[in-house]
Motif scaffolding. Sequence first.
Motif, PDB file in Angstrom:
ATOM      1  N   THR A  75      -4.579  -5.545 -17.119  1.00  0.00           N
ATOM      2  CA  THR A  75      -4.419  -6.828 -17.928  1.00  0.00           C
ATOM      3  C   THR A  75      -3.018  -7.036 -17.595  1.00  0.00           C
ATOM      4  OG1 THR A  75      -3.201  -5.023 -19.721  1.00  0.00           O
ATOM      5  CG2 THR A  75      -5.501  -5.331 -19.540  1.00  0.00           C
ATOM      6  N   ARG A  76      -2.746  -8.306 -18.255  1.00  0.00           N
ATOM      7  CA  ARG A  76      -1.679  -8.981 -18.297  1.00  0.00           C
ATOM      8  C   ARG A  76      -0.391  -8.150 -19.007  1.00  0.00           C
ATOM      9  NH1 ARG A  76       1.211 -13.577 -21.124  1.00  0.00           N
ATOM     10  NH2 ARG A  76       3.533 -14.338 -19.619  1.00  0.00           N
ATOM     11  N   ALA A  77      -0.902  -6.725 -20.006  1.00  0.00           N
ATOM     12  CA  ALA A  77       0.229  -6.209 -21.185  1.00  0.00           C
ATOM     13  C   ALA A  77       0.622  -5.269 -20.104  1.00  0.00           C
ATOM     14  CB  ALA A  77      -0.854  -5.311 -22.377  1.00  0.00           C
ATOM     15  N   ASP A  78      -0.566  -4.719 -19.566  1.00  0.00           N
ATOM     16  CA  ASP A  78      -0.375  -3.008 -18.350  1.00  0.00           C
ATOM     17  C   ASP A  78       0.495  -3.925 -17.761  1.00  0.00           C
ATOM     18  OD1 ASP A  78      -2.140  -1.942 -19.977  1.00  0.00           O
ATOM     19  OD2 ASP A  78      -3.970  -2.159 -17.715  1.00  0.00           O
ATOM     20  N   ALA A  79       0.683  -5.021 -16.815  1.00  0.00           N
ATOM     21  CA  ALA A  79       1.344  -5.788 -15.578  1.00  0.00           C
ATOM     22  C   ALA A  79       2.597  -5.577 -15.873  1.00  0.00           C
ATOM     23  CB  ALA A  79       1.496  -6.910 -15.388  1.00  0.00           C
ATOM     24  N   ALA A  80       3.335  -6.214 -17.576  1.00  0.00           N
ATOM     25  CA  ALA A  80       3.969  -6.343 -18.502  1.00  0.00           C
ATOM     26  C   ALA A  80       4.892  -4.742 -18.490  1.00  0.00           C
ATOM     27  CB  ALA A  80       3.839  -7.430 -19.921  1.00  0.00           C
ATOM     28  N   ALA A  81       3.900  -3.865 -18.884  1.00  0.00           N
ATOM     29  CA  ALA A  81       4.527  -2.804 -18.918  1.00  0.00           C
ATOM     30  C   ALA A  81       5.222  -2.102 -18.171  1.00  0.00           C
ATOM     31  CB  ALA A  81       3.853  -2.310 -20.130  1.00  0.00           C
ATOM     32  N   VAL A  82       5.184  -1.734 -16.979  1.00  0.00           N
ATOM     33  CA  VAL A  82       5.448  -2.062 -16.088  1.00  0.00           C
ATOM     34  C   VAL A  82       6.604  -2.819 -15.103  1.00  0.00           C
ATOM     35  CG1 VAL A  82       5.821  -0.244 -13.867  1.00  0.00           C
ATOM     36  CG2 VAL A  82       4.005   0.057 -16.317  1.00  0.00           C
ATOM     37  N   LYS A  83       7.423  -2.205 -14.473  1.00  0.00           N
ATOM     38  CA  LYS A  83       8.389  -3.587 -13.763  1.00  0.00           C
ATOM     39  C   LYS A  83       8.032  -2.358 -12.133  1.00  0.00           C
ATOM     40  CE  LYS A  83       9.125  -6.633 -16.710  1.00  0.00           C
ATOM     41  NZ  LYS A  83       8.531  -7.891 -16.517  1.00  0.00           N
ATOM     42  N   GLU A  84       7.074  -2.940 -11.913  1.00  0.00           N
ATOM     43  CA  GLU A  84       7.178  -2.038  -9.878  1.00  0.00           C
ATOM     44  C   GLU A  84       7.207  -3.395  -9.338  1.00  0.00           C
ATOM     45  OE1 GLU A  84       3.567  -4.204  -9.341  1.00  0.00           O
ATOM     46  OE2 GLU A  84       3.828  -3.170 -11.072  1.00  0.00           O
ATOM     47  N   HIS A  85       7.918  -2.925  -8.241  1.00  0.00           N
ATOM     48  CA  HIS A  85       8.447  -4.471  -7.005  1.00  0.00           C
ATOM     49  C   HIS A  85       8.203  -2.818  -5.451  1.00  0.00           C
ATOM     50  CE1 HIS A  85      10.827  -6.334  -9.834  1.00  0.00           C
ATOM     51  NE2 HIS A  85      11.629  -5.684 -10.620  1.00  0.00           N
ATOM     52  N   PHE A  86       7.906  -4.069  -4.914  1.00  0.00           N
ATOM     53  CA  PHE A  86       7.718  -3.402  -3.774  1.00  0.00           C
ATOM     54  C   PHE A  86       8.634  -2.130  -2.917  1.00  0.00           C
ATOM     55  CE2 PHE A  86       8.065  -4.200   1.168  1.00  0.00           C
ATOM     56  CZ  PHE A  86       6.342  -3.683   1.494  1.00  0.00           C
ATOM     57  N   ASP A  87       7.798  -1.084  -2.380  1.00  0.00           N
ATOM     58  CA  ASP A  87       9.157  -0.129  -2.165  1.00  0.00           C
ATOM     59  C   ASP A  87       8.788   0.020  -0.597  1.00  0.00           C
ATOM     60  OD1 ASP A  87       6.417   0.993  -2.053  1.00  0.00           O
ATOM     61  OD2 ASP A  87       6.801   2.186  -3.101  1.00  0.00           O
ATOM     62  N   GLY A  88       8.523  -1.232   0.124  1.00  0.00           N
ATOM     63  CA  GLY A  88       7.894  -0.711   1.631  1.00  0.00           C
ATOM     64  C   GLY A  88       7.244  -0.607   2.730  1.00  0.00           C
ATOM     65  N   THR A  89       6.379   0.699   1.241  1.00  0.00           N
ATOM     66  CA  THR A  89       5.046   1.313   1.556  1.00  0.00           C
ATOM     67  C   THR A  89       4.039   0.035   2.040  1.00  0.00           C
ATOM     68  OG1 THR A  89       5.546   3.319   0.848  1.00  0.00           O
ATOM     69  CG2 THR A  89       3.464   2.698   0.903  1.00  0.00           C
ATOM     70  N   THR A  90       2.857   0.094   3.339  1.00  0.00           N
ATOM     71  CA  THR A  90       2.372  -0.921   3.733  1.00  0.00           C
ATOM     72  C   THR A  90       1.143  -0.179   3.442  1.00  0.00           C
ATOM     73  OG1 THR A  90       2.514  -0.348   5.888  1.00  0.00           O
ATOM     74  CG2 THR A  90       3.387  -2.457   5.050  1.00  0.00           C
ATOM     75  N   THR A  91       0.013  -1.155   3.250  1.00  0.00           N
ATOM     76  CA  THR A  91      -1.751  -0.569   3.315  1.00  0.00           C
ATOM     77  C   THR A  91      -1.900   0.124   4.520  1.00  0.00           C
ATOM     78  OG1 THR A  91      -2.349  -2.368   2.164  1.00  0.00           O
ATOM     79  CG2 THR A  91      -3.719  -0.817   3.481  1.00  0.00           C
ATOM     80  N   GLU A  92      -1.504  -0.153   6.453  1.00  0.00           N
ATOM     81  CA  GLU A  92      -1.807   0.593   6.993  1.00  0.00           C
ATOM     82  C   GLU A  92      -0.756   1.706   7.124  1.00  0.00           C
ATOM     83  OE1 GLU A  92      -3.225  -1.322  10.005  1.00  0.00           O
ATOM     84  OE2 GLU A  92      -3.434  -3.153   9.203  1.00  0.00           O
ATOM     85  N   ALA A  93      -1.296   2.439   7.764  1.00  0.00           N
ATOM     86  CA  ALA A  93      -0.047   3.903   7.646  1.00  0.00           C
ATOM     87  C   ALA A  93       0.761   3.122   9.115  1.00  0.00           C
ATOM     88  CB  ALA A  93      -0.454   5.244   7.901  1.00  0.00           C
ATOM     89  N   PRO A  94       1.954   3.847   9.373  1.00  0.00           N
ATOM     90  CA  PRO A  94       2.726   3.131  10.773  1.00  0.00           C
ATOM     91  C   PRO A  94       1.729   4.278  11.628  1.00  0.00           C
ATOM     92  CG  PRO A  94       3.938   5.133   8.933  1.00  0.00           C
ATOM     93  CD  PRO A  94       2.569   4.969   8.224  1.00  0.00           C
ATOM     94  N   ALA A  95       2.307   3.182  12.903  1.00  0.00           N
ATOM     95  CA  ALA A  95       2.094   4.133  13.937  1.00  0.00           C
ATOM     96  C   ALA A  95       2.171   5.238  14.398  1.00  0.00           C
ATOM     97  CB  ALA A  95       2.035   3.353  15.420  1.00  0.00           C
ATOM     98  N   PRO A  96       1.397   6.180  15.251  1.00  0.00           N
ATOM     99  CA  PRO A  96       1.614   7.877  14.962  1.00  0.00           C
ATOM    100  C   PRO A  96       2.355   7.768  16.250  1.00  0.00           C
ATOM    101  CG  PRO A  96      -0.910   7.694  15.913  1.00  0.00           C
ATOM    102  CD  PRO A  96      -0.241   6.126  14.929  1.00  0.00           C
ATOM    103  N   ALA A  97       3.891   8.295  15.746  1.00  0.00           N
ATOM    104  CA  ALA A  97       4.818   8.364  17.120  1.00  0.00           C
ATOM    105  C   ALA A  97       3.841   8.246  18.879  1.00  0.00           C
ATOM    106  CB  ALA A  97       5.990   9.437  16.403  1.00  0.00           C
ATOM    107  N   ARG A  98       4.786   8.030  18.892  1.00  0.00           N
ATOM    108  CA  ARG A  98       4.230   8.742  21.278  1.00  0.00           C
ATOM    109  C   ARG A  98       4.842   9.442  21.590  1.00  0.00           C
ATOM    110  NH1 ARG A  98       4.936   2.290  23.803  1.00  0.00           N
ATOM    111  NH2 ARG A  98       2.921   1.470  23.047  1.00  0.00           N
ATOM    112  N   PRO A  99       4.423  11.130  22.200  1.00  0.00           N
ATOM    113  CA  PRO A  99       4.778  12.406  23.015  1.00  0.00           C
ATOM    114  C   PRO A  99       5.670  11.526  23.929  1.00  0.00           C
ATOM    115  CG  PRO A  99       2.529  11.436  23.155  1.00  0.00           C
ATOM    116  CD  PRO A  99       2.965  10.010  22.557  1.00  0.00           C
ATOM    117  N   THR A 100       7.294  11.726  23.224  1.00  0.00           N
ATOM    118  CA  THR A 100       8.269  11.857  24.502  1.00  0.00           C
ATOM    119  C   THR A 100       7.771  12.749  25.807  1.00  0.00           C
ATOM    120  OG1 THR A 100       9.322  14.069  24.053  1.00  0.00           O
ATOM    121  CG2 THR A 100       9.869  11.707  22.765  1.00  0.00           C
TER     122      THR A 100
END
Length: 150
Positions: free
Chosen positions: A114-139
């Motif tokens: 609900t709008r009330a739910d959205a207004a009650a919590v002021k969350e902001h983008f934290d840098g986390t995206t939907t897709e996990a970061p690509a796995p590190a390439r082995p050295t």
Amino acid sequence: MKGFVEDIEDLTVENSAFRRVVYTGKHLQLVLMALKAGEEIGAETHVGNDQFFRVEKGKGEVWIDGERTRIKRDDAIVVPAGASHNIVNTGSKSLKFYTLYAPPQHRDGVVRATRADAAAVKEHFDGTTTEAPAPARPTSRQGSNDKPAK
């Protein structure tokens, strides 16, 4: 990376939550929204991002820097960064639309029923995206064919 490929019209029409973050990329975010009859998103201004809206069902009006425009199914709206804006459902049924924020504004995967739910919590983008970061390439020392160091 997989990206996002879905029937956006069906997802939007089926959504009943005020705000549902469905995909967050590094520079863009897709959010479904539903406003009940008479409800509005509330006047807001995003100083650092542009915003796109697409209406899939219902009717209403958008206010951009004090100018009112009626909106309906299939309308697209672009709000430039820094413009005060609001969307109001003027119909008797739900107004369903999706929005693209560039850059993202909300935490990935968040659903506010609900709008009330959205207004009650002021969350902001934290840098986390939907897709996990690509796995590190082995050295060269971590490759799967390498023998353990002695």
